[in-house]
Design a protein around this motif. Structure first.
Motif, PDB file in Angstrom:
ATOM      1  N   ARG A   1      -4.474   7.870   2.396  1.00  0.00           N
ATOM      2  CA  ARG A   1      -5.672   7.453   1.662  1.00  0.00           C
ATOM      3  C   ARG A   1      -5.599   5.978   1.279  1.00  0.00           C
ATOM      4  NH1 ARG A   1      -7.851  12.287  -1.811  1.00  0.00           N
ATOM      5  NH2 ARG A   1      -7.015  14.073  -0.678  1.00  0.00           N
ATOM      6  N   VAL A   2      -6.769   5.364   1.221  1.00  0.00           N
ATOM      7  CA  VAL A   2      -6.861   4.017   0.676  1.00  0.00           C
ATOM      8  C   VAL A   2      -6.904   4.132  -0.849  1.00  0.00           C
ATOM      9  CG1 VAL A   2      -7.989   3.054   2.709  1.00  0.00           C
ATOM     10  CG2 VAL A   2      -9.391   4.012   0.858  1.00  0.00           C
ATOM     11  N   TRP A   3      -6.824   2.995  -1.515  1.00  0.00           N
ATOM     12  CA  TRP A   3      -6.675   2.973  -2.976  1.00  0.00           C
ATOM     13  C   TRP A   3      -7.775   3.735  -3.709  1.00  0.00           C
ATOM     14  CZ3 TRP A   3      -9.983   0.476  -6.503  1.00  0.00           C
ATOM     15  CH2 TRP A   3      -9.518   0.439  -7.823  1.00  0.00           C
ATOM     16  N   TRP A   4      -9.042   3.536  -3.341  1.00  0.00           N
ATOM     17  CA  TRP A   4     -10.116   4.162  -4.116  1.00  0.00           C
ATOM     18  C   TRP A   4     -10.142   5.679  -3.949  1.00  0.00           C
ATOM     19  CZ3 TRP A   4     -13.808   7.307  -2.029  1.00  0.00           C
ATOM     20  CH2 TRP A   4     -14.155   7.152  -0.686  1.00  0.00           C
ATOM     21  N   ASP A   5      -9.578   6.179  -2.834  1.00  0.00           N
ATOM     22  CA  ASP A   5      -9.647   7.605  -2.513  1.00  0.00           C
ATOM     23  C   ASP A   5      -8.477   8.349  -3.151  1.00  0.00           C
ATOM     24  OD1 ASP A   5     -10.390  10.008  -1.357  1.00  0.00           O
ATOM     25  OD2 ASP A   5      -9.462   9.532   0.580  1.00  0.00           O
ATOM     26  N   LYS A   6      -8.368   8.276  -4.448  1.00  0.00           N
ATOM     27  CA  LYS A   6      -7.265   8.898  -5.169  1.00  0.00           C
ATOM     28  C   LYS A   6      -7.381  10.422  -5.148  1.00  0.00           C
ATOM     29  CE  LYS A   6      -5.179   9.025  -9.799  1.00  0.00           C
ATOM     30  NZ  LYS A   6      -5.305   8.548 -11.200  1.00  0.00           N
ATOM     31  N   LYS A   7      -6.243  11.103  -5.042  1.00  0.00           N
ATOM     32  CA  LYS A   7      -6.243  12.568  -5.078  1.00  0.00           C
ATOM     33  C   LYS A   7      -6.660  13.060  -6.461  1.00  0.00           C
ATOM     34  CE  LYS A   7      -2.815  13.607  -1.512  1.00  0.00           C
ATOM     35  NZ  LYS A   7      -1.471  14.168  -1.226  1.00  0.00           N
TER      36      LYS A   7
ATOM     37  N   MET B   1       0.823  -1.203   0.000  1.00  0.00           N
ATOM     38  CA  MET B   1       0.000   0.000   0.000  1.00  0.00           C
ATOM     39  C   MET B   1       0.863   1.260   0.000  1.00  0.00           C
ATOM     40  SD  MET B   1      -3.434  -0.745   2.285  1.00  0.00           S
ATOM     41  CE  MET B   1      -2.708  -1.614   3.677  1.00  0.00           C
ATOM     42  N   LYS B   2       2.035   1.174   0.642  1.00  0.00           N
ATOM     43  CA  LYS B   2       2.921   2.344   0.717  1.00  0.00           C
ATOM     44  C   LYS B   2       3.511   2.729  -0.642  1.00  0.00           C
ATOM     45  CE  LYS B   2       5.446   0.963   4.297  1.00  0.00           C
ATOM     46  NZ  LYS B   2       6.498   0.996   5.346  1.00  0.00           N
ATOM     47  N   LYS B   3       3.391   1.849  -1.625  1.00  0.00           N
ATOM     48  CA  LYS B   3       3.858   2.187  -2.970  1.00  0.00           C
ATOM     49  C   LYS B   3       3.012   3.294  -3.588  1.00  0.00           C
ATOM     50  CE  LYS B   3       5.513  -2.531  -3.866  1.00  0.00           C
ATOM     51  NZ  LYS B   3       5.284  -3.765  -4.675  1.00  0.00           N
ATOM     52  N   ASP B   4       1.798   3.441  -3.098  1.00  0.00           N
ATOM     53  CA  ASP B   4       0.910   4.502  -3.569  1.00  0.00           C
ATOM     54  C   ASP B   4       1.295   5.787  -2.831  1.00  0.00           C
ATOM     55  OD1 ASP B   4      -1.167   6.281  -4.106  1.00  0.00           O
ATOM     56  OD2 ASP B   4      -2.709   4.730  -4.057  1.00  0.00           O
ATOM     57  N   PRO B   5       1.686   6.832  -3.549  1.00  0.00           N
ATOM     58  CA  PRO B   5       2.097   8.076  -2.867  1.00  0.00           C
ATOM     59  C   PRO B   5       0.988   8.708  -2.034  1.00  0.00           C
ATOM     60  CG  PRO B   5       1.840   8.421  -5.238  1.00  0.00           C
ATOM     61  CD  PRO B   5       1.788   6.943  -5.011  1.00  0.00           C
TER      62      PRO B   5
END
Length: 572
Positions: free
Chosen positions: A566-572, A550-554
């Motif tokens: 943020r979790v995956w679906w909650d993209k900026k 999950m930490k790979k997602d900035p």
């Protein structure tokens, strides 16, 4: 205007809750010892698991009242939000996660396992039971993942059946696909002609008494909710799923009787951690509802103590100025921004007046006249102060379904009328809360019944207000703000709505306050703090692997405990 839907479930749920309480130790034993599963029926285990989804008071208190509701300006403590209320709300216990493992998830897995061990003839009679249990299990897995991200699911809950005790975690992206497939499969089972007559869950289905058609509608509404979480990540996949869901109108919710709501007698929520007696109404929402004559204001909040009679008594006793003019407005909320509630121009609202009164027993007494409104306690705990009303725990309602369709139309994802679905959503919400307030037996601050039914003319007038009447130019804003109001009893969905759409905010049609504490604007948290496992945790490596992934997602934030990540679906 009263909507009499699922009135039977309050009585049934009370009986079942009483049974469940008496057998709590046995329930725990059954969830840890597979050799005992032949001593319980799938119907009983389904009922027990359904109750456990809704009777955890710590989730209400810590996660909702102390966390999500202050963040989302749905409520404040008695004296308003403190300067550190956001970080203090790190007390959010993520109760849903702890309830899913090993309890609720294992319990619905048990239902499926018990049936799988029956004869082929008996299994053929329980196709619908398998489908319904799968729907609820899928929903709760989605509910857990929604604020946690990756969770163990595909390999989870199998240890006592010969599977692994160290399940790998599924990413949220994978999980959403898996859950959608399971829901589609359940819908297919429930809408296909079975090979044998079906054994109904009957009264032990505390939601729909085993009604296949109701469960199909619920499953499709869940699919729609999950699909809309993909809006920022995979709009193409979202659109495909939306079109699939809406393709068969006969399988969709059509009114409040289709809402997926758990109802129970007063004993399940009778005060304590369920209580909102000392929780204030929020100024932004109260002002919007009062200005627009929203009928729900009297269902959501208690009027302050300044009735005409109390005002006159205070004046006669010299407690207020003799030239004071009565203020007929009795709904005043607390400023939600810490700095605003502490400012001198608002701090005066916290002042109270004490008058002498004659009590019900004829003896002299006193009454403190508070100028501010509180949340309506019996709407959240019907058993408060020995109340005898019905408790409601909405999960996916018809109004929610309408607002989703309205938003999809407003975004041109469907060719439907956004206005029609928006109007239906507002109307359904008012009618739903009218029914809830009536059967919860709401009262005013002096413990006198103050339920006044909403009328068709009130709803019509409300829908015609300048800030409410549908305007395509600000349609998504309006739809989201009305959905936010509707989620009064579902704070987690209000939070998700904000994260997905950005509404409501300081400039929306329902303007919230900027949350300023000691001159600094506060940032609203985005997810639960994920606990770091100890090395002795049997599943330590899989948990660490999931966190590292999950930490790979900035957007994940500074680490597992970062509630602003943020979790995956909650993209900026």
């Amino acid at each position: 205007m009263k909507t009499k839907y699922k009135a039977w479930i309050g009585i049934v749920a009370f009986a079942c809750i009483s049974i469940s309480s008496c057998k709590k130790e046995k329930f725990v034993e059954l969830n840890t010892d597979p050799s005992l599963l032949d001593k319980i029926t799938p119907e009983q285990q389904f009922m027990n698991a359904s109750i456990r989804m809704n009777n955890e008071r710590s989730e209400w208190y810590y996660d909702n009242v102390r966390g999500i509701m202050p963040w989302m300006q749905m409520a404040t403590p008695l004296t308003g939000n403190g300067v550190s209320f956001v970080t203090e709300s790190g007390n959010l216990k993520n109760t849903r996660y702890n309830m899913f493992y090993p309890g609720i998830g294992a319990s619905f897995t048990d239902v499926l396992h018990i049936i799988s061990q029956m004869s082929a003839e008996e299994q053929a009679k329980r196709v619908h039971q398998v489908a319904i249990a799968s729907i609820v299990k899928a929903y709760y897995a989605f509910y857990v993942s929604d604020i946690n991200g990756s969770i163990a699911y595909n390999e989870a809950f199998q240890g006592k059946y010969g599977g692994t005790f160290t399940p790998k975690y599924d990413t949220q992206e994978v999980l959403f696909d898996v859950l959608d497939t399971q829901l589609k499969d359940a819908i297919l089972k429930l809408t296909s002609t079975p090979e044998a007559g079906q054994t109904s869950l009957g009264a032990q289905d505390l939601f729909f008494k085993g009604s296949s058609s109701k469960w199909v509608k619920t499953a499709n509404a869940i699919r729609l909710r999950m699909a809309m979480r993909l809006m920022k990540r995979n709009p193409t996949k979202m659109t495909t799923r939306v079109q699939e869901v809406l393709a068969t109108p006969a399988n969709l919710m059509v009114d409040n009787t289709d809402s997926w709501t758990f109802e129970a007698n007063s004993n399940i929520a009778d005060g304590g951690d369920w209580s909102v007696l000392s929780i204030r109404a929020p100024r932004p929402v109260v002002d919007f509802m009062y200005t627009n004559a929203d009928p729900r204001i009297r269902f959501f909040y208690q009027p302050n103590y300044f009735s005409q009679a109390n005002f006159d008594a205070a004046k006669a006793q010299g407690k207020i100025a003799s030239n004071a003019v009565y203020d007929a407005k009795r709904y005043y909320g607390v400023a939600t921004s810490p700095d605003a509630s502490a400012a001198p121009d608002f701090a005066k609202f916290f002042n109270s007046v004490t008058i002498n009164v004659t009590q019900a027993n004829g003896l002299p007494g006193t009454l403190v006249l508070d100028t501010l409104s509180n949340l309506q306690p019996k709407l959240f705990a019907a058993g408060e102060n020995s109340g005898t009303g019905v408790n409601f725990f909405p999960m996916v309602t018809y109004a929610d379904f309408c607002f989703m369709r309205a938003e999809l139309a407003a975004r041109a994802i469907t060719g439907e009328s956004a206005k029609d679905w928006y109007d239906k959503g507002v109307t359904a919400s008012i009618m739903m809360y009218d029914d809830m307030a009536n059967r919860a037996k709401i009262v005013d601050r002096e413990n006198k019944s103050n339920y006044v039914a909403a009328t068709p003319s009130e709803i019509t007038a409300y829908l015609a207000k300048p800030s409410v009447v549908y305007n395509p130019a600000k349609g998504i804003d309006q739809i989201a703000c009305q959905a936010y109001l509707h989620f009064f009893k579902q704070p987690s969905e209000a939070w998700a709505l904000y994260k997905r759409t950005g509404y409501p905010n300081a400039t929306s049609v329902l303007p919230l306050e900027k949350l300023i504490a000691q001159g600094t604007e506060q940032v609203i948290p985005r997810r639960a703090a994920l606990p770091f496992p100890t090395v002795s945790n049997l599943n330590y490596q899989n948990i660490i692997d999931a966190y590292n992934d999950m930490k790979k997602d900035p957007d994940f934030g500074q680490g597992p405990s970062d509630i602003f990540g943020r979790v995956w679906w909650d993209k900026k």
